[in-house]
Every structure is written in C-alpha cells, then in structure tokens.
Design a protein around this motif. Sequence first.
Motif, mmCIF file in Angstrom:
data_model
loop_
_atom_site.group_PDB
_atom_site.id
_atom_site.type_symbol
_atom_site.label_atom_id
_atom_site.label_comp_id
_atom_site.label_asym_id
_atom_site.label_seq_id
_atom_site.Cartn_x
_atom_site.Cartn_y
_atom_site.Cartn_z
ATOM 1 N N ILE A 62 26.185 28.142 25.873
ATOM 2 C CA ILE A 62 25.511 28.256 27.119
ATOM 3 C C ILE A 62 26.559 28.117 28.178
ATOM 4 O O ILE A 62 27.149 27.255 28.504
ATOM 5 C CB ILE A 62 24.389 27.297 27.345
ATOM 6 N N MET A 63 26.765 29.371 28.628
ATOM 7 C CA MET A 63 27.643 29.480 29.872
ATOM 8 C C MET A 63 27.031 30.531 31.044
ATOM 9 O O MET A 63 26.517 31.381 30.965
ATOM 10 C CB MET A 63 29.110 30.055 29.550
ATOM 11 N N PRO A 64 27.582 30.232 32.161
ATOM 12 C CA PRO A 64 27.404 31.338 33.297
ATOM 13 C C PRO A 64 28.035 32.567 33.069
ATOM 14 O O PRO A 64 29.230 32.548 32.320
ATOM 15 C CB PRO A 64 27.715 30.819 34.618
ATOM 16 N N GLY A 65 27.866 33.804 33.315
ATOM 17 C CA GLY A 65 28.232 35.015 33.300
ATOM 18 C C GLY A 65 27.967 35.421 31.734
ATOM 19 O O GLY A 65 26.645 35.591 31.166
ATOM 20 N N MET A 66 29.031 35.621 30.973
ATOM 21 C CA MET A 66 28.886 35.978 29.569
ATOM 22 C C MET A 66 28.744 34.791 28.867
ATOM 23 O O MET A 66 29.387 33.822 28.810
ATOM 24 C CB MET A 66 30.306 36.712 28.850
ATOM 25 N N GLU A 67 27.425 34.860 28.032
ATOM 26 C CA GLU A 67 27.142 33.627 27.302
ATOM 27 C C GLU A 67 27.875 33.653 25.801
ATOM 28 O O GLU A 67 28.511 34.784 25.352
ATOM 29 C CB GLU A 67 25.828 33.489 27.141
ATOM 30 N N GLY A 68 28.012 32.626 24.943
ATOM 31 C CA GLY A 68 28.602 32.776 23.804
ATOM 32 C C GLY A 68 28.105 33.366 22.781
ATOM 33 O O GLY A 68 28.956 34.244 22.019
ATOM 34 N N ILE A 69 26.769 33.699 22.733
ATOM 35 C CA ILE A 69 26.316 34.813 21.997
ATOM 36 C C ILE A 69 26.796 36.167 22.190
ATOM 37 O O ILE A 69 27.276 36.771 21.002
ATOM 38 C CB ILE A 69 24.793 34.948 22.047
ATOM 39 N N GLU A 70 27.053 36.379 23.220
ATOM 40 C CA GLU A 70 27.620 37.855 23.646
ATOM 41 C C GLU A 70 29.257 37.858 23.235
ATOM 42 O O GLU A 70 29.897 38.726 22.788
ATOM 43 C CB GLU A 70 27.537 38.001 25.346
ATOM 44 N N VAL A 71 29.958 36.778 23.390
ATOM 45 C CA VAL A 71 31.318 36.486 22.918
ATOM 46 C C VAL A 71 31.191 36.496 21.680
ATOM 47 O O VAL A 71 31.947 37.439 21.060
ATOM 48 C CB VAL A 71 31.764 35.014 23.408
ATOM 49 N N ILE A 72 30.481 36.029 20.665
ATOM 50 C CA ILE A 72 30.567 36.340 19.187
ATOM 51 C C ILE A 72 30.330 37.738 18.860
ATOM 52 O O ILE A 72 31.051 38.355 17.861
ATOM 53 C CB ILE A 72 29.238 35.458 18.650
ATOM 54 N N LEU A 73 29.182 38.252 19.517
ATOM 55 C CA LEU A 73 28.937 39.877 19.158
ATOM 56 C C LEU A 73 30.249 40.578 19.320
ATOM 57 O O LEU A 73 30.447 41.420 18.601
ATOM 58 C CB LEU A 73 27.926 40.296 19.854
ATOM 59 N N ASN A 74 30.914 40.361 20.590
ATOM 60 C CA ASN A 74 32.298 41.380 20.915
ATOM 61 C C ASN A 74 33.162 40.803 19.872
ATOM 62 O O ASN A 74 33.744 41.870 19.594
ATOM 63 C CB ASN A 74 32.553 40.881 22.476
ATOM 64 N N LEU A 75 33.470 39.616 19.772
ATOM 65 C CA LEU A 75 34.472 39.294 18.655
ATOM 66 C C LEU A 75 34.293 39.981 17.453
ATOM 67 O O LEU A 75 35.287 40.239 16.713
ATOM 68 C CB LEU A 75 34.616 37.784 18.544
ATOM 69 N N ARG A 76 33.171 39.820 16.857
ATOM 70 C CA ARG A 76 32.794 40.454 15.551
ATOM 71 C C ARG A 76 33.013 42.022 15.461
ATOM 72 O O ARG A 76 33.398 42.735 14.691
ATOM 73 C CB ARG A 76 31.440 40.223 15.184
ATOM 74 N N ALA A 77 32.722 42.573 16.703
ATOM 75 C CA ALA A 77 32.948 44.055 16.768
ATOM 76 C C ALA A 77 34.596 44.474 16.985
ATOM 77 O O ALA A 77 35.069 45.301 16.218
ATOM 78 C CB ALA A 77 32.209 44.636 18.158
ATOM 79 N N ILE A 84 35.321 32.077 14.053
ATOM 80 C CA ILE A 84 34.593 31.616 15.203
ATOM 81 C C ILE A 84 33.848 30.386 14.932
ATOM 82 O O ILE A 84 33.134 30.163 14.000
ATOM 83 C CB ILE A 84 33.790 32.749 15.720
ATOM 84 N N ILE A 85 34.149 29.551 15.866
ATOM 85 C CA ILE A 85 33.345 28.204 15.875
ATOM 86 C C ILE A 85 32.420 28.245 17.182
ATOM 87 O O ILE A 85 33.304 28.206 18.229
ATOM 88 C CB ILE A 85 34.288 26.878 15.637
ATOM 89 N N ALA A 86 31.300 28.334 16.959
ATOM 90 C CA ALA A 86 30.195 27.841 18.189
ATOM 91 C C ALA A 86 29.965 26.594 18.228
ATOM 92 O O ALA A 86 29.586 25.905 17.502
ATOM 93 C CB ALA A 86 28.911 28.680 17.964
ATOM 94 N N ILE A 87 29.995 26.367 19.730
ATOM 95 C CA ILE A 87 29.744 24.711 20.211
ATOM 96 C C ILE A 87 28.713 24.954 21.185
ATOM 97 O O ILE A 87 28.501 25.836 21.840
ATOM 98 C CB ILE A 87 31.164 23.988 20.514
ATOM 99 N N SER A 88 27.887 23.827 21.268
ATOM 100 C CA SER A 88 26.831 23.556 22.335
ATOM 101 C C SER A 88 26.117 22.491 22.349
ATOM 102 O O SER A 88 25.709 21.876 21.512
ATOM 103 C CB SER A 88 25.453 24.803 22.055
ATOM 104 N N GLY A 89 25.677 22.143 23.682
ATOM 105 C CA GLY A 89 25.196 20.752 23.793
ATOM 106 C C GLY A 89 23.586 20.955 24.257
ATOM 107 O O GLY A 89 22.998 20.198 24.374
ATOM 108 N N GLY A 90 23.280 22.472 24.132
ATOM 109 C CA GLY A 90 22.111 22.864 24.261
ATOM 110 C C GLY A 90 21.480 23.216 25.933
ATOM 111 O O GLY A 90 21.061 24.303 26.153
ATOM 112 N N GLY A 91 21.902 22.592 26.765
ATOM 113 C CA GLY A 91 21.628 22.590 28.205
ATOM 114 C C GLY A 91 20.119 22.800 28.425
ATOM 115 O O GLY A 91 19.473 21.808 27.713
ATOM 116 N N ARG A 92 19.632 23.922 28.852
ATOM 117 C CA ARG A 92 18.189 24.035 29.044
ATOM 118 C C ARG A 92 17.302 24.582 27.699
ATOM 119 O O ARG A 92 16.395 24.549 27.727
ATOM 120 C CB ARG A 92 17.910 25.137 30.078
ATOM 121 N N SER A 93 18.036 25.012 26.726
ATOM 122 C CA SER A 93 17.802 25.550 25.451
ATOM 123 C C SER A 93 17.978 24.414 24.395
ATOM 124 O O SER A 93 18.782 23.330 24.532
ATOM 125 C CB SER A 93 18.794 26.660 25.072
ATOM 126 N N ASN A 94 17.296 24.640 23.476
ATOM 127 C CA ASN A 94 17.295 23.813 22.329
ATOM 128 C C ASN A 94 18.641 24.079 21.478
ATOM 129 O O ASN A 94 18.884 24.998 20.993
ATOM 130 C CB ASN A 94 16.159 24.081 21.275
#
Length: 136
Positions: A62-77, A84-94
């Motif tokens: 959860i980040m402003p601008g490009m979120e981590g999901i988009e980062v992961i998709l770009n990195l995989r391409a 890749i290690i994804a980290i999250s505290g959730g923010g407004r999402s679960n």
Amino acid sequence: MNEETKVKQKTVMVIDDDEAILRMIARMLAESDYHCLTYSDAQAALDDLGHRAVHLVITDIIMPGMEGIEVILNLRAMLPDLPIIAISGGGRSNRDDVLHLAHQLGASRILAKPFTRGELLGAIDAQIAASRPAGT
C-alpha cells in the motif's frame, strides 16, 4: 569497505513510502552485511533497477502512486526470477488479503508488518540463497 567486501555483499532494493520503515530495514540489512538501496518512489526504483545488480526486492504493497502489486507485476515482466518479498501493514485494506494477492501475483514471500529482524533476515536469506543478481 574494500573491493572484496563489496563483491561478497548481496544487494537488496527496498521500496516503501514510509521513511521510518526504510531506515529500519536499511539498518537491519547493514548490520547483516547486506547492501541496501532504499526508495520511497516505486517508479524511481524500477527505473534504477536496470542500472544496478540486485539480488532481491522488498516492496510495500500500500503506497501512493504505484502500489506494490504493480511493482510486483512489473518486476515479474522485467526479471521473472528475481526474488520479491512483499510487506504490508494493511492500511485501509485487509493486510492478509493484500499479501495473499501479492503472493498470487508473483511475490516469492510475504511478511506482515510489524515483523521481527529475524523474520525479515530469514526470509531474505532463504530467497537469495541460490539466486543470481538481476540487472547489470
């Protein structure tokens, strides 16, 4: 640091919009002889990736601008074998939902914030044990 030490160090790119998290992770990695590149802007990190040898990427979800999901998709391409290690505290999402999605879309490991130094370093060590550096 001498040239031999630089060659032995593994480079970890960390992307998170929270400067305190970036400093904390950078300190943990430095204490464990990792070279750490920190970015609060995901696009800048992706742009820089082509110019650096990186062994692993840690990205917040959860980040402003490009979120981590988009980062992961770009990195995989760009670099399908890069750990890749994804980290999250959730923010407004679960938190568990976004981390599960990150794992489904290509994150090698997921870690919920807050995590311990041992959890982070254990995940990093496991992921880069047999990996090659990405980039030049």
